[in-house]
Design a protein around this motif. Structure first.
Motif, PDB file in Angstrom:
ATOM      1  N   THR A  86     -90.530 -28.407  38.738  1.00 51.54           N
ATOM      2  CA  THR A  86     -90.360 -27.033  38.275  1.00 51.54           C
ATOM      3  C   THR A  86     -89.319 -26.992  37.168  1.00 51.54           C
ATOM      4  OG1 THR A  86     -90.877 -26.241  40.500  1.00 51.54           O
ATOM      5  CG2 THR A  86     -89.805 -24.677  39.008  1.00 51.54           C
ATOM      6  N   GLY A  87     -89.701 -26.425  36.027  1.00 46.64           N
ATOM      7  CA  GLY A  87     -88.821 -26.391  34.868  1.00 46.64           C
ATOM      8  C   GLY A  87     -87.510 -25.674  35.109  1.00 46.64           C
ATOM      9  N   GLY A  88     -87.537 -24.582  35.863  1.00 50.37           N
ATOM     10  CA  GLY A  88     -86.327 -23.815  36.129  1.00 50.37           C
ATOM     11  C   GLY A  88     -85.324 -24.536  37.011  1.00 50.37           C
ATOM     12  N   LEU A  89     -85.752 -25.612  37.648  1.00 51.73           N
ATOM     13  CA  LEU A  89     -84.861 -26.375  38.521  1.00 51.73           C
ATOM     14  C   LEU A  89     -84.358 -27.658  37.855  1.00 51.73           C
ATOM     15  CD1 LEU A  89     -86.790 -25.922  41.892  1.00 51.73           C
ATOM     16  CD2 LEU A  89     -84.784 -24.672  41.082  1.00 51.73           C
ATOM     17  N   PHE A 110     -70.827 -28.314  45.642  1.00 54.39           N
ATOM     18  CA  PHE A 110     -70.127 -27.496  46.627  1.00 54.39           C
ATOM     19  C   PHE A 110     -68.907 -26.796  46.031  1.00 54.39           C
ATOM     20  CE2 PHE A 110     -72.441 -30.512  49.301  1.00 54.39           C
ATOM     21  CZ  PHE A 110     -73.025 -29.656  50.207  1.00 54.39           C
ATOM     22  N   PRO A 111     -67.986 -27.524  45.360  1.00 58.39           N
ATOM     23  CA  PRO A 111     -66.779 -26.849  44.862  1.00 58.39           C
ATOM     24  C   PRO A 111     -67.069 -25.784  43.795  1.00 58.39           C
ATOM     25  CG  PRO A 111     -66.564 -29.248  44.650  1.00 58.39           C
ATOM     26  CD  PRO A 111     -67.941 -28.960  45.134  1.00 58.39           C
ATOM     27  N   TYR A 112     -68.088 -26.002  42.985  1.00 59.20           N
ATOM     28  CA  TYR A 112     -68.394 -25.041  41.920  1.00 59.20           C
ATOM     29  C   TYR A 112     -69.432 -24.008  42.353  1.00 59.20           C
ATOM     30  CZ  TYR A 112     -65.667 -27.925  38.796  1.00 59.20           C
ATOM     31  OH  TYR A 112     -64.640 -28.606  38.215  1.00 59.20           O
ATOM     32  N   ARG A 113     -69.883 -24.095  43.589  1.00 57.99           N
ATOM     33  CA  ARG A 113     -70.849 -23.163  44.181  1.00 57.99           C
ATOM     34  C   ARG A 113     -72.130 -23.039  43.361  1.00 57.99           C
ATOM     35  NH1 ARG A 113     -67.280 -18.012  45.835  1.00 57.99           N
ATOM     36  NH2 ARG A 113     -67.594 -17.662  43.649  1.00 57.99           N
ATOM     37  N   ASN A 114     -72.646 -24.169  42.894  1.00 56.59           N
ATOM     38  CA  ASN A 114     -73.922 -24.181  42.179  1.00 56.59           C
ATOM     39  C   ASN A 114     -75.046 -24.231  43.202  1.00 56.59           C
ATOM     40  OD1 ASN A 114     -71.962 -25.906  40.278  1.00 56.59           O
ATOM     41  ND2 ASN A 114     -73.375 -24.669  39.067  1.00 56.59           N
ATOM     42  N   VAL A 115     -75.663 -23.073  43.450  1.00 58.21           N
ATOM     43  CA  VAL A 115     -76.722 -22.948  44.445  1.00 58.21           C
ATOM     44  C   VAL A 115     -77.874 -22.170  43.833  1.00 58.21           C
ATOM     45  CG1 VAL A 115     -77.342 -22.068  46.726  1.00 58.21           C
ATOM     46  CG2 VAL A 115     -75.036 -22.932  46.322  1.00 58.21           C
ATOM     47  N   LYS A 116     -79.080 -22.650  44.039  1.00 52.91           N
ATOM     48  CA  LYS A 116     -80.281 -21.962  43.567  1.00 52.91           C
ATOM     49  C   LYS A 116     -81.243 -21.830  44.740  1.00 52.91           C
ATOM     50  CE  LYS A 116     -83.183 -21.133  39.896  1.00 52.91           C
ATOM     51  NZ  LYS A 116     -82.920 -20.273  38.795  1.00 52.91           N
ATOM     52  N   ASN A 117     -81.833 -20.656  44.896  1.00 52.29           N
ATOM     53  CA  ASN A 117     -82.778 -20.436  45.992  1.00 52.29           C
ATOM     54  C   ASN A 117     -84.200 -20.756  45.571  1.00 52.29           C
ATOM     55  OD1 ASN A 117     -80.761 -19.597  47.713  1.00 52.29           O
ATOM     56  ND2 ASN A 117     -81.113 -17.436  47.353  1.00 52.29           N
ATOM     57  N   LEU A 118     -84.932 -21.354  46.481  1.00 51.41           N
ATOM     58  CA  LEU A 118     -86.351 -21.656  46.315  1.00 51.41           C
ATOM     59  C   LEU A 118     -87.064 -21.065  47.525  1.00 51.41           C
ATOM     60  CD1 LEU A 118     -88.703 -23.287  44.970  1.00 51.41           C
ATOM     61  CD2 LEU A 118     -88.033 -25.178  46.456  1.00 51.41           C
ATOM     62  N   ILE A 119     -88.023 -20.186  47.279  1.00 50.16           N
ATOM     63  CA  ILE A 119     -88.777 -19.552  48.354  1.00 50.16           C
ATOM     64  C   ILE A 119     -90.039 -20.372  48.621  1.00 50.16           C
ATOM     65  CG2 ILE A 119     -89.911 -17.429  49.140  1.00 50.16           C
ATOM     66  CD1 ILE A 119     -86.902 -17.096  48.552  1.00 50.16           C
ATOM     67  N   ILE A 120     -90.242 -20.737  49.870  1.00 49.92           N
ATOM     68  CA  ILE A 120     -91.459 -21.451  50.259  1.00 49.92           C
ATOM     69  C   ILE A 120     -92.261 -20.517  51.152  1.00 49.92           C
ATOM     70  CG2 ILE A 120     -92.428 -23.424  51.470  1.00 49.92           C
ATOM     71  CD1 ILE A 120     -90.100 -25.054  50.518  1.00 49.92           C
ATOM     72  N   LYS A 121     -93.466 -20.199  50.697  1.00 47.25           N
ATOM     73  CA  LYS A 121     -94.334 -19.276  51.424  1.00 47.25           C
ATOM     74  C   LYS A 121     -95.435 -20.055  52.137  1.00 47.25           C
ATOM     75  CE  LYS A 121     -93.747 -15.952  47.721  1.00 47.25           C
ATOM     76  NZ  LYS A 121     -94.397 -15.248  46.636  1.00 47.25           N
ATOM     77  N   ASP A 122     -96.023 -19.403  53.109  1.00 45.09           N
ATOM     78  CA  ASP A 122     -97.217 -19.919  53.791  1.00 45.09           C
ATOM     79  C   ASP A 122     -97.011 -21.311  54.392  1.00 45.09           C
ATOM     80  OD1 ASP A 122     -98.449 -17.575  52.821  1.00 45.09           O
ATOM     81  OD2 ASP A 122     -98.970 -18.589  50.950  1.00 45.09           O
ATOM     82  N   ILE A 123     -95.873 -21.545  55.000  1.00 44.60           N
ATOM     83  CA  ILE A 123     -95.621 -22.846  55.619  1.00 44.60           C
ATOM     84  C   ILE A 123     -95.924 -22.755  57.115  1.00 44.60           C
ATOM     85  CG2 ILE A 123     -93.160 -22.365  55.950  1.00 44.60           C
ATOM     86  CD1 ILE A 123     -92.691 -25.389  55.388  1.00 44.60           C
ATOM     87  N   ASP A 124     -96.584 -23.781  57.623  1.00 49.92           N
ATOM     88  CA  ASP A 124     -96.914 -23.849  59.043  1.00 49.92           C
ATOM     89  C   ASP A 124     -95.777 -24.567  59.767  1.00 49.92           C
ATOM     90  OD1 ASP A 124     -97.912 -24.244  61.582  1.00 49.92           O
ATOM     91  OD2 ASP A 124     -99.859 -25.014  60.914  1.00 49.92           O
ATOM     92  N   ARG A 135     -81.774 -31.625  39.103  1.00 53.98           N
ATOM     93  CA  ARG A 135     -82.434 -32.922  39.290  1.00 53.98           C
ATOM     94  C   ARG A 135     -81.475 -34.102  39.326  1.00 53.98           C
ATOM     95  NH1 ARG A 135     -87.489 -31.944  35.151  1.00 53.98           N
ATOM     96  NH2 ARG A 135     -88.337 -30.185  36.349  1.00 53.98           N
ATOM     97  N   ASN A 136     -80.228 -33.920  38.921  1.00 50.19           N
ATOM     98  CA  ASN A 136     -79.316 -35.063  38.844  1.00 50.19           C
ATOM     99  C   ASN A 136     -78.546 -35.311  40.144  1.00 50.19           C
ATOM    100  OD1 ASN A 136     -77.684 -32.839  38.701  1.00 50.19           O
ATOM    101  ND2 ASN A 136     -76.456 -33.575  36.982  1.00 50.19           N
ATOM    102  N   VAL A 137     -78.928 -34.641  41.232  1.00 48.77           N
ATOM    103  CA  VAL A 137     -78.288 -34.845  42.534  1.00 48.77           C
ATOM    104  C   VAL A 137     -79.243 -35.657  43.413  1.00 48.77           C
ATOM    105  CG1 VAL A 137     -77.422 -33.692  44.602  1.00 48.77           C
ATOM    106  CG2 VAL A 137     -77.006 -32.678  42.359  1.00 48.77           C
ATOM    107  N   GLN A 138     -78.694 -36.593  44.153  1.00 49.89           N
ATOM    108  CA  GLN A 138     -79.482 -37.390  45.094  1.00 49.89           C
ATOM    109  C   GLN A 138     -79.493 -36.658  46.437  1.00 49.89           C
ATOM    110  OE1 GLN A 138     -81.071 -40.192  44.093  1.00 49.89           O
ATOM    111  NE2 GLN A 138     -82.082 -40.197  46.069  1.00 49.89           N
ATOM    112  N   TYR A 139     -80.469 -35.790  46.630  1.00 50.76           N
ATOM    113  CA  TYR A 139     -80.565 -35.012  47.868  1.00 50.76           C
ATOM    114  C   TYR A 139     -81.001 -35.911  49.010  1.00 50.76           C
ATOM    115  CZ  TYR A 139     -80.390 -31.183  44.551  1.00 50.76           C
ATOM    116  OH  TYR A 139     -80.010 -30.345  43.559  1.00 50.76           O
TER     117      TYR A 139
END
Length: 143
Positions: free
Chosen positions: A61-64, A27-41, A68-72
């Motif tokens: 996904t390699g680009g993400l 949050f403080p460093y504004r590290n945000v990456k967008n992931l597009i999810i298509k065709d979701i019901d 991976r080191n955050v416990q979402y």
């Protein structure tokens, strides 16, 4: 016949929607990456299923890899299609009661995304709840 065209968010049916997931690492460093999810019901998918799908995408996904080191453990609506956006560039501080659609241990994970108010072109944030609460107390940005 009218000269106006329908909004793009209303063209796709709820059974074939597109949503944007905002993966928040910091949050403080504004590290945000967008992931597009298509065709979701939206009518048959639950917030638990969406959460599991996003975590799986992050872990495979390699680009993400840097995310991976955050416990979402939480999902919250950032903005709905054609709605106003938050002044905060990282997360929407408002509407915690209505817009948190998944939090580990809560029963809201059983409801369909449609029942939770998710529509086509909605933006949803995935993040760590404890980090969010800490950032909300003092929303200071670092560089």
């Amino acid at each position: 016949m009218t000269d106006t065209e329908p909004l793009t968010s209303n063209v796709r049916p709820a059974t074939d929607a597109l949503i944007t997931i905002r993966i928040i690492k910091s949050f403080p460093y504004r590290n945000v990456k967008n992931l597009i999810i298509k065709d979701i019901d939206l009518k048959s998918s639950t917030s638990q299923e969406l959460f599991d799908q996003v975590v799986n995408e992050i872990n495979t996904t390699g680009g993400l890899r840097p995310y991976r080191n955050v416990q979402y453990d939480s999902l919250k609506i950032y903005t709905k299609a054609h709605g106003s956006k938050s002044m905060n560039l990282v997360i929407n501080f408002e509407n915690d009661e209505e817009w948190v659609i998944f939090k580990k241990g809560d029963s809201i994970g059983d409801k369909s995304l449609w029942d939770l108010g998710i529509q086509n072109e909605t933006e949803i944030s995935i993040f760590n709840w404890d980090d969010y609460v800490e950032y909300k107390k003092n929303p200071e940005e670092k560089w």
